[in-house]
Design a protein around this motif. Structure first.
Motif, PDB file in Angstrom:
ATOM      1  N   ASP A  96      -2.990  -7.835  11.829  1.00 23.69           N
ATOM      2  CA  ASP A  96      -1.860  -7.908  10.933  1.00 23.69           C
ATOM      3  C   ASP A  96      -1.202  -9.279  11.098  1.00 23.69           C
ATOM      4  O   ASP A  96      -1.438  -9.972  12.090  1.00 23.69           O
ATOM      5  N   GLU A  98      -5.246  -2.953  -0.479  1.00 26.50           N
ATOM      6  CA  GLU A  98      -4.818  -3.811   0.620  1.00 26.50           C
ATOM      7  C   GLU A  98      -4.745  -5.274   0.169  1.00 26.50           C
ATOM      8  O   GLU A  98      -5.509  -5.707  -0.682  1.00 26.50           O
ATOM      9  N   MET A 113       0.848  -1.205   0.000  1.00 23.36           N
ATOM     10  CA  MET A 113       0.000   0.000   0.000  1.00 23.36           C
ATOM     11  C   MET A 113       0.871   1.237   0.000  1.00 23.36           C
ATOM     12  O   MET A 113       1.752   1.393   0.852  1.00 23.36           O
ATOM     13  N   SER A 133       0.823 -10.548   3.165  1.00 24.82           N
ATOM     14  CA  SER A 133      -0.411  -9.843   3.504  1.00 24.82           C
ATOM     15  C   SER A 133      -0.173  -8.554   4.277  1.00 24.82           C
ATOM     16  O   SER A 133       0.787  -8.417   5.023  1.00 24.82           O
ATOM     17  N   ASP A 134      -1.144  -7.612   4.069  1.00 20.42           N
ATOM     18  CA  ASP A 134      -1.229  -6.470   4.965  1.00 20.42           C
ATOM     19  C   ASP A 134      -2.045  -6.850   6.193  1.00 20.42           C
ATOM     20  O   ASP A 134      -1.815  -6.363   7.293  1.00 20.42           O
ATOM     21  N   ARG A 135      -3.036  -7.701   5.952  1.00 20.72           N
ATOM     22  CA  ARG A 135      -3.911  -8.106   7.030  1.00 20.72           C
ATOM     23  C   ARG A 135      -4.298  -9.564   6.809  1.00 20.72           C
ATOM     24  O   ARG A 135      -4.311 -10.039   5.671  1.00 20.72           O
TER      25      ARG A 135
END
Lengths: 568, 374
Positions: free
Chosen positions: B227, B37, B1, B211-213
């Motif tokens: 996270d 994201e 991002m 991953s970001d989340r």
């Protein structure tokens, strides 16, 4: 994924491999040779024949036509002889000529006609039993029958014609003025002289039924009684009879060609006003009709080969294996026999034209039925796969009905029941019948092809944003098409072969053409084999069109073309 | 991002419910994904991960709930426009078998975006180059390996210039040797700024890195999200913790009457190989399992269950559940024979009793050695 196109890894051009073609022609050659060997198998021991009574011997084999009066009478007359049954006089005569049987029993007029055509054949004097030949008519028209009976009485010379002077010239003038009556004159010409010319007769002037002609159904597979001459004209004893009857009645009568088997149905459905087919008065063959007075006597007689015949004034010698010395029989070589058969079947009177026209009719029906059937199949497949019961159930019923009913029955129902009153050609009726049948099978094949497609592919296309129609057009159709092509091809070939039944409704297709030629040449073998070969070659050529389509549909072909490896 | 982009919600899901034949798969699920994201969705099978993903582009029709994509309720959108916005990659690749790799990629742009053939072809070659298959333009699906097929499928989805990419277990149908080539392509996509991605996966390490989340799904909802470090290192809730610790297990119900030791052995070995346990460890494990079974469990209990699992830390855990009176082999005299095996091979042995059943939890040592009894 891999098993979706199991065959595509191979080289697509193999469909045109010459090796396969060579095999094909080799197999053909073997079949033809084998057939000739079987047909020309050795002749049986010979017994000389002097008169009818000589035939009542256990050494004698007599050919008879199935389901005829002559059949039962012959059995009664010659209890010791062996009977062999045949479907028609032509095949029987052929059997007599190649020695399969020693004698054949049939109506004398036919036998005399065959003997007139072939000097090797002799009709023995005396008879085994009597037959009376009459006209059949639907029961509803007693006036027509009354007039017919009047005509027959004059025709047979049993009644004078003094008060019918104006009709005499047209209706009753014999070609040979020395004849006692018209019946004798016509018998002499058509049967004894095998003269296939129709005398020139005037048309009825001011017919009483102008515009609404009576229809005379005549079996035209029955020379010399009724047949189609090589120039395409319907002629024969009965055709002349009808023309003269029309003059007598001062009415228009058109001749409708039929097969013998169709007569009773045609009479029953009242699509004809007269039925001709050399009908026995007391045969009971036709229970829906009434009969006129007999117009001809046709006693059952017996015919033998001349080489077996010994005239009455000679001493009888029973001598197995010896032919009488005065007769020389042509000993033809194998090649000469084929050449002669070929000439008789194809070249004489330009008979190849009959085959050619028949083939065109066969191809026409096949192509129309395929196109029509494919459209129906798509519709049927779509209905059958529908989630809506009111679409699905009619399709299911249709499939069950078509798959459970013989195509021949469907054809007859369409021809004699459904389309009786509709003006539509017989070829079109046949094409519709075959298309209905084709659709039931091809539609199910299409369904298998469509149902077999991985749901994941459809989902992937939907996820990309394709609508229902595009999913079908871009994904389902091309995949299913390629999958069902092999069975579809098979179904098409099967359709081509099934067209051979259309002769049942008086269409002159290839099979019917060969029947006609067979009836003309009195040779069963060559026209049939030739027809088989024509079907085989046609099927093979049309199938190779499909093979080419398969090749083009193969995605690997597309790659080759894209890369410039092939140019087709 | 990219840090300077304003944070807006690309996908927002409220109260999503979905039932299949009376089985409730999604139960009032709430979640959101921000623009740009990258979200991984993990969880046990049957948790509704795939169904959740398929609801987003309406491959499944939700029974209840609201889905908002890019600020618009999907109920008010043309469903085909919505799908064109989202690329989807399937577990089974689903390449069109009648089309080459190139044509697979060209089909949708030429049909749906009305792109010219030349333009679509240029783009397809670029995309093939991007997924490392420039030389396979004219290969057909059946000529490609699973990993290659999946890369073509990714390129096919990208050809529609989607703003969102949905990956539904993209590596689950692949041989282990081909997993990385596909993950590599997804990773490189994730590195490019702008694309919003939702990835259902069982590859925990990959999920953690890319991953970001992370959503942990269980029981039809997003049970815990956070996270990657939080989910994988400090999961707050019990189920998440259990899942992360024991990522995969195999269970066996053993009945002495029809117990087939060779079949059992083969299944345990399969499991061990799937989790890439070392050869020596596998052999030792099978050896002492045979000893345990022969000398202790089979003679004493007609029926018992055995489970084996591998944790995220790559420890091998085992659990025996057996009926009968309270029997802890580490203290009871009947366990004398096997006590030595336990002591030598397991770093932790924990006995408990629950609902008339004995439960023995074992964690194998990483330095197992071939030390059979006697």
């Amino acid at each position: 994924m891999r098993n979706l196109f199991p065959s595509s890894a191979g080289d697509g051009s193999s469909a045109f491999a010459t090796r396969r073609r060579r095999w094909f022609f080799f197999a053909l050659l073997v079949v033809v040779l084998a057939a000739f060997v079987i047909q020309g198998r050795g002749r049986q021991k010979d017994v000389a024949v002097r008169s009818l009574s000589d035939l009542n011997s256990s050494k004698i084999v007599i050919g008879v036509e199935k389901d005829t009066n002559a059949f039962s009478r012959t059995i009664e007359t010659f209890p010791l002889a062996t009977m062999r049954r045949y479907d028609d006089p032509t095949m029987m005569t052929e059997a007599l000529k190649n020695g399969e049987v020693d004698a054949i029993a049939h109506d004398r007029p036919y036998l005399e006609y065959f003997a007139a055509l072939d000097p090797e054949l002799v009709v023995l004097s005396g008879s085994v039993g009597e037959n009376s030949i009459a006209v059949a008519a639907p029961p509803g028209q007693p006036e027509l029958l009354r007039q017919t009976n009047e005509f027959i009485a004059i025709f047979r010379g049993e009644r004078g014609v003094e008060n019918l002077n104006d009709k005499w010239d047209g209706a009753f003038k014999p070609v040979d003025s020395s004849s006692a009556c018209l019946a004798d004159d016509m018998y002499e010409r058509w049967f004894k002289a095998s003269d296939s010319r129709l005398p020139e007769l005037p048309n009825p002037s001011n017919p009483i039924n102008a515009g609404r002609p009576y229809v005379a159904g005549i079996a035209l597979d029955n020379p010399p009684v009724g047949f189609v001459r090589d120039d395409g004209e319907a002629v024969g004893f009965e055709v002349e009879f009808v023309k003269r009857l029309a003059l007598y009645m001062n009415a228009e009568i058109v001749v409708r060609p039929l097969l013998f088997e169709e007569l009773s149905r045609a009479l029953n459905s009242e699509t004809i006003d007269f039925g001709f087919g050399f009908l026995d008065l007391d045969s009971g063959r036709c229970s829906y009709a009434v009969f006129s007075d007999p117009y001809l006597n046709a006693p059952t007689a017996v015919m033998v080969r001349r080489e077996r015949y010994v005239a009455d004034d000679r001493p009888v010698v029973y001598c197995a294996g010896m032919a009488p010395a005065q007769i020389t029989v042509d000993q033809l070589t194998f090649a000469q026999r084929i050449k002669r058969s070929f000439e008789k079947t194809f070249l004489v009177d330009n008979r190849w034209k009959l085959f050619w026209k028949g083939l065109l009719v066969t191809i026409y029906i096949t192509v129309v039925a395929t196109v029509l059937g494919t459209l129906l199949a798509v519709l049927q497949c779509w209905m059958r796969r529908s989630k809506r019961a009111w679409l699905r159930y009619p399709a299911k019923t249709y499939i069950a009905f078509m798959q459970g009913t013989p195509i021949l029955v469907i054809l007859l129902v369409l021809y004699y029941v459904v389309f009786t009153k509709v003006s539509i050609t017989g070829e079109m009726v046949a094409a519709i019948a075959l298309a209905l049948n084709f659709a039931a099978y091809a539609g199910e094949q299409m369904r298998t092809g469509v149902d077999g497609i991985d749901k994941g592919l459809i989902e992937a296309a939907v996820a990309l944003g394709f609508g229902r129609f595009d999913v079908f057009r871009k994904i389902i159709f091309p995949i299913a098409c390629r999958r069902i092509m092999p069975v579809y091809k098979g179904e098409f070939i099967s359709l081509l072969k099934t067209t051979s039944i259309v002769g049942y409704v008086a269409i002159q297709d290839l099979t019917k053409a060969s029947d006609i030629v067979r009836g003309r040449t009195y040779e069963a073998f060559f026209p049939l084999i030739a027809t088989a070969i024509i079907y085989l070659v046609t099927a093979h050529l049309l199938a190779s069109g499909f093979a080419y389509l398969e090749y083009r549909l193969d995605p690997v072909t597309r790659r080759k073309r894209a890369k410039g490896e092939v140019n087709v | 991002m990219s840090p300077d982009a304003p944070v807006t919600k690309m996908i927002e899901v409220k109260g999503l419910c979905k039932t299949f034949n009376g089985v409730s798969v999604l139960r009032n699920l709430d979640a959101f994904v921000n623009r740009g994201e990258i979200v991984s969705i993990v969880g046990p099978s049957g948790a509704g991960k795939s169904t959740f993903l398929r609801c987003l582009n309406l491959l499944e029709t939700p029974d209840e709930g609201q889905i908002i994509v890019d600020g618009v309720d999907v109920d008010k959108m043309d469903v085909r426009k919505l799908r064109m916005k989202m690329g989807m990659v399937f577990q089974q690749f689903n390449l069109f078998p009648h089309l080459s790799a190139l044509e697979n990629i060209m089909l949708a742009p030429t049909s749906l975006l009305k792109m010219s053939k030349a333009e679509a072809s240029d783009q397809a070659y670029e995309l093939l180059d991007k997924v490392g298959l420039a030389g396979k333009a004219w290969a057909f699906p059946w000529e490609l390996s699973g990993g290659q097929q999946q890369r073509v499928a990714i390129a096919r989805a990208l050809a529609m210039h989607p703003e969102i990419m949905l990956f539904d277990e993209p590596t689950s149908a692949l041989d282990p040797t081909m997993v990385n080539e596909v993950l590599g392509v997804i990773r490189s996509l994730a590195d490019e700024a702008g694309m919003t991605m939702a990835i259902v996966t069982h590859e925990m390490r990959f999920a953690r890195e890319v991953s970001d989340r992370v959503f942990y799904m269980d029981q039809g909802i997003v049970y815990e999200e956070g996270d990657p470090e939080q989910i994988f290192e400090r999961p707050r809730r019990d189920r998440t913790r259990a899942f992360i610790r024991r990522v995969d297990t195999a269970r066996f119900e053993i009945d002495e009457d029809n117990f087939d030791f060779y079949s059992f052995n083969a299944q345990v070995e399969d499991f061990a190989m799937k989790h890439l346990l070392e050869l020596e460890l596998r052999q030792v494990m099978l050896l002492f399992l045979e000893e345990l079974f022969d000398t202790f469990f089979l003679p004493k209990f007609h029926k018992f269950s055995f489970a084996i699992g591998v944790t995220e830390k790559r420890e091998v855990e085992m659990r025996f559940v057996y009926p009968g009176r309270e029997l802890d082999p580490m203290t009871d005299s009947e366990g004398l024979l096997v006590r030595g095996i336990f002591e030598r091979n397991f770093s932790s042995v924990h006995y408990s009793r629950h609902d008339d059943e004995n439960i023995l939890d074992l964690v194998a040592r990483r330095d197992l050695k071939l030390t059979p009894l006697s």
